[in-house]
Design a protein around this motif. Sequence first.
Motif, mmCIF file in Angstrom:
data_model
loop_
_atom_site.group_PDB
_atom_site.id
_atom_site.type_symbol
_atom_site.label_atom_id
_atom_site.label_comp_id
_atom_site.label_asym_id
_atom_site.label_seq_id
_atom_site.Cartn_x
_atom_site.Cartn_y
_atom_site.Cartn_z
ATOM 1 N N LEU A 1 0.826 -1.205 0.000
ATOM 2 C CA LEU A 1 0.000 0.000 0.000
ATOM 3 C C LEU A 1 0.865 1.261 0.000
ATOM 4 C CD1 LEU A 1 -2.828 -1.012 2.506
ATOM 5 C CD2 LEU A 1 -2.692 -1.388 0.047
ATOM 6 N N ASP A 2 1.747 1.308 -0.977
ATOM 7 C CA ASP A 2 2.640 2.451 -1.103
ATOM 8 C C ASP A 2 1.874 3.647 -1.660
ATOM 9 O OD1 ASP A 2 5.005 3.747 -0.841
ATOM 10 O OD2 ASP A 2 5.881 3.019 -2.709
ATOM 11 N N CYS A 3 2.192 4.835 -1.185
ATOM 12 C CA CYS A 3 1.492 6.059 -1.619
ATOM 13 C C CYS A 3 2.506 7.140 -1.959
ATOM 14 C CB CYS A 3 0.545 6.553 -0.531
ATOM 15 S SG CYS A 3 -0.789 5.421 -0.125
ATOM 16 N N GLY B 1 -9.318 -4.771 3.246
ATOM 17 C CA GLY B 1 -8.684 -6.046 3.592
ATOM 18 C C GLY B 1 -7.332 -5.885 4.261
ATOM 19 N N TYR B 2 -6.997 -4.647 4.697
ATOM 20 C CA TYR B 2 -5.678 -4.392 5.276
ATOM 21 C C TYR B 2 -5.781 -3.724 6.641
ATOM 22 C CZ TYR B 2 -3.925 -5.704 0.726
ATOM 23 O OH TYR B 2 -3.650 -6.414 -0.413
ATOM 24 N N THR B 3 -6.774 -4.128 7.414
ATOM 25 C CA THR B 3 -6.936 -3.596 8.759
ATOM 26 C C THR B 3 -6.297 -4.545 9.770
ATOM 27 O OG1 THR B 3 -9.038 -4.681 9.249
ATOM 28 C CG2 THR B 3 -9.136 -2.613 8.006
ATOM 29 N N TRP C 1 2.704 4.470 3.735
ATOM 30 C CA TRP C 1 1.654 5.348 4.236
ATOM 31 C C TRP C 1 0.254 4.759 4.077
ATOM 32 C CZ3 TRP C 1 3.333 8.543 7.541
ATOM 33 C CH2 TRP C 1 4.612 9.091 7.430
ATOM 34 N N GLY C 2 0.006 4.026 3.035
ATOM 35 C CA GLY C 2 -1.309 3.417 2.867
ATOM 36 C C GLY C 2 -1.604 2.396 3.944
ATOM 37 N N ASP C 3 -0.579 1.669 4.360
ATOM 38 C CA ASP C 3 -0.762 0.693 5.440
ATOM 39 C C ASP C 3 -1.075 1.411 6.741
ATOM 40 O OD1 ASP C 3 -0.314 -2.128 6.601
ATOM 41 O OD2 ASP C 3 1.056 -0.900 7.774
ATOM 42 N N LEU C 4 -0.330 2.488 7.030
ATOM 43 C CA LEU C 4 -0.594 3.262 8.233
ATOM 44 C C LEU C 4 -2.031 3.779 8.246
ATOM 45 C CD1 LEU C 4 0.493 4.917 10.759
ATOM 46 C CD2 LEU C 4 0.776 6.781 9.134
ATOM 47 N N THR D 1 5.060 -4.716 20.482
ATOM 48 C CA THR D 1 5.569 -3.392 20.812
ATOM 49 C C THR D 1 4.753 -2.332 20.084
ATOM 50 O OG1 THR D 1 7.170 -3.343 18.976
ATOM 51 C CG2 THR D 1 7.930 -4.276 21.063
ATOM 52 N N SER D 2 4.532 -1.202 20.766
ATOM 53 C CA SER D 2 3.908 -0.016 20.174
ATOM 54 C C SER D 2 2.597 -0.355 19.462
ATOM 55 C CB SER D 2 4.913 0.662 19.235
ATOM 56 O OG SER D 2 4.496 1.966 18.889
ATOM 57 N N TYR D 3 2.500 -0.043 18.148
ATOM 58 C CA TYR D 3 1.289 -0.371 17.387
ATOM 59 C C TYR D 3 0.902 -1.841 17.560
ATOM 60 C CZ TYR D 3 -0.597 -2.669 13.244
ATOM 61 O OH TYR D 3 -1.271 -3.515 12.408
ATOM 62 N N GLY D 4 1.893 -2.717 17.605
ATOM 63 C CA GLY D 4 1.622 -4.147 17.710
ATOM 64 C C GLY D 4 0.886 -4.539 18.972
ATOM 65 N N THR D 5 0.983 -3.695 20.025
ATOM 66 C CA THR D 5 0.258 -4.025 21.255
ATOM 67 C C THR D 5 -1.252 -3.946 21.046
ATOM 68 O OG1 THR D 5 0.290 -1.730 22.081
ATOM 69 C CG2 THR D 5 2.158 -3.137 22.660
ATOM 70 N N ARG D 6 -1.681 -3.055 20.147
ATOM 71 C CA ARG D 6 -3.109 -2.979 19.832
ATOM 72 C C ARG D 6 -3.556 -4.267 19.151
ATOM 73 N NH1 ARG D 6 -6.826 1.164 18.148
ATOM 74 N NH2 ARG D 6 -5.424 2.653 19.159
ATOM 75 N N VAL D 7 -2.745 -4.752 18.224
ATOM 76 C CA VAL D 7 -3.058 -6.004 17.529
ATOM 77 C C VAL D 7 -3.123 -7.149 18.539
ATOM 78 C CG1 VAL D 7 -2.327 -7.629 15.737
ATOM 79 C CG2 VAL D 7 -1.966 -5.175 15.403
ATOM 80 N N ALA D 8 -2.161 -7.181 19.468
ATOM 81 C CA ALA D 8 -2.126 -8.257 20.461
ATOM 82 C C ALA D 8 -3.355 -8.211 21.371
ATOM 83 C CB ALA D 8 -0.847 -8.146 21.293
ATOM 84 N N TYR D 9 -3.748 -7.011 21.790
ATOM 85 C CA TYR D 9 -4.927 -6.874 22.640
ATOM 86 C C TYR D 9 -6.180 -7.353 21.915
ATOM 87 C CZ TYR D 9 -8.864 -4.544 24.934
ATOM 88 O OH TYR D 9 -10.067 -4.265 25.519
ATOM 89 N N LEU D 10 -6.333 -6.926 20.662
ATOM 90 C CA LEU D 10 -7.508 -7.354 19.885
ATOM 91 C C LEU D 10 -7.458 -8.855 19.596
ATOM 92 C CD1 LEU D 10 -7.906 -4.408 17.335
ATOM 93 C CD2 LEU D 10 -8.952 -4.714 19.591
#
Length: 408
Positions: free
Chosen positions: A11-13, A55-57, A219-222, A82-91
């Motif tokens: 998802l390059d921008c 499809g990239y959430t 940036w598209g991924d973010l 770590t960081s953003y990944g902690t949200r993924v782990a929590y979910l």
Amino acid sequence: GYRGIDGTTVLDCPEVAEAFKKNNDLLSNESLRVIGQAWYTAGKRLKEEGVDIDGYTMTECIEDNESVRMALDYDRINLLSTSYGTRVAYLYGLKHPEHIFRSAMICVNPPGRFVWESKQIDIQLRYYSSLWSKDPVMSGKTQNLYLTIQNVLKDMPDRWLFVPINTGKVKVVTFSLLFHRKTAAMVFDAYVAAEKGDASGLAIMSIAYDFVVPSLMVWGDLASKAVSADFDSTRNYSADMEPVSGMPLGSPMSMLLWSPLSNGGWPVNLIPEEFRTLGISDVETLLLSGNIDFSTPAEYATNELLPYLTKGKQIILSEYGHVGDVIYGNTESTRLILKSFFSTGVADTSLNAYLPMDFTVKLGFPAIAKIGAGVFALVIIMFGAVIFWFIRLLRKRCANNEAGRLKV
């Protein structure tokens, strides 16, 4: 590969990266409008190319990991994030609690906290200032670090020598470098020098923006991850991120990202509400935070996420910033904490020791700027000397040729 970054679809921008660079006043309304249009154009292009941006959430990332767990035939797994990944782990723990054994999160990002808030940034700047005032060497340079930052940002010069200084770029780089102890010290060193009339460090920070920030992320991924989880259509991000009530900095990175995203839009739908809000998790979880983390403040984990973790524990490390500080500030202690938690469920903090903030800078931005200027001047002088030598050589040859013709 990691969906949206390492796979066949990235998802390059480039439109957004280019918009980040092309501006005279980075955080002005016009600049943010142009960046917002770039977000819209990039999203539209990706959709026209057949990319399903929905499809990239984070929920898809969780299912990618879950498919690996099943392929490896693991009943339950441990998560280290770590960081953003902690949200993924929590979910992940909310979505598949039966398959998570223990989860250790470093520098925690609870739901709703992909947006950096001005008030919290200001609190942390004041905390750094209080630490500074207790250092006899640093307080001798300026008694009030907070006031120094405020003064410099209020009356920032537009150039140093021949190098232009973009205030918005300096603010964004300032915030980014405050994430960690060592780079924060370099920021403060540059501001103290600027208050005394030496803006060279600010010039280096302004230049650094163009080389670092536009290519910092895919940036598209973010956008897909952040907007689908935390976007609030009722917020006026531009107004909320401005420095108000005497705040020197505001929230420049949120201004750069969230204001354009809300103006231009990113064509992704919100993930289900149950994953955008806090929910009870029974996963055995360790939260490891730095108390001066500008990216993922420890207070958010303490006050917002921890009450929803029935088996949660938190360790807060004083005078530590974001991930790099927590992992490498005292590597052996962090390793023991994680190893013991995953093995027994109890974090062993016996190797942990207080690491006071060190504001000393060996090679700061002002020094780097002067070295760079010196090297540039030396190159110019050498180039001029070569040109002068070459001209003399040509004249000498012309004179010899003329003398030869006269003899004939």
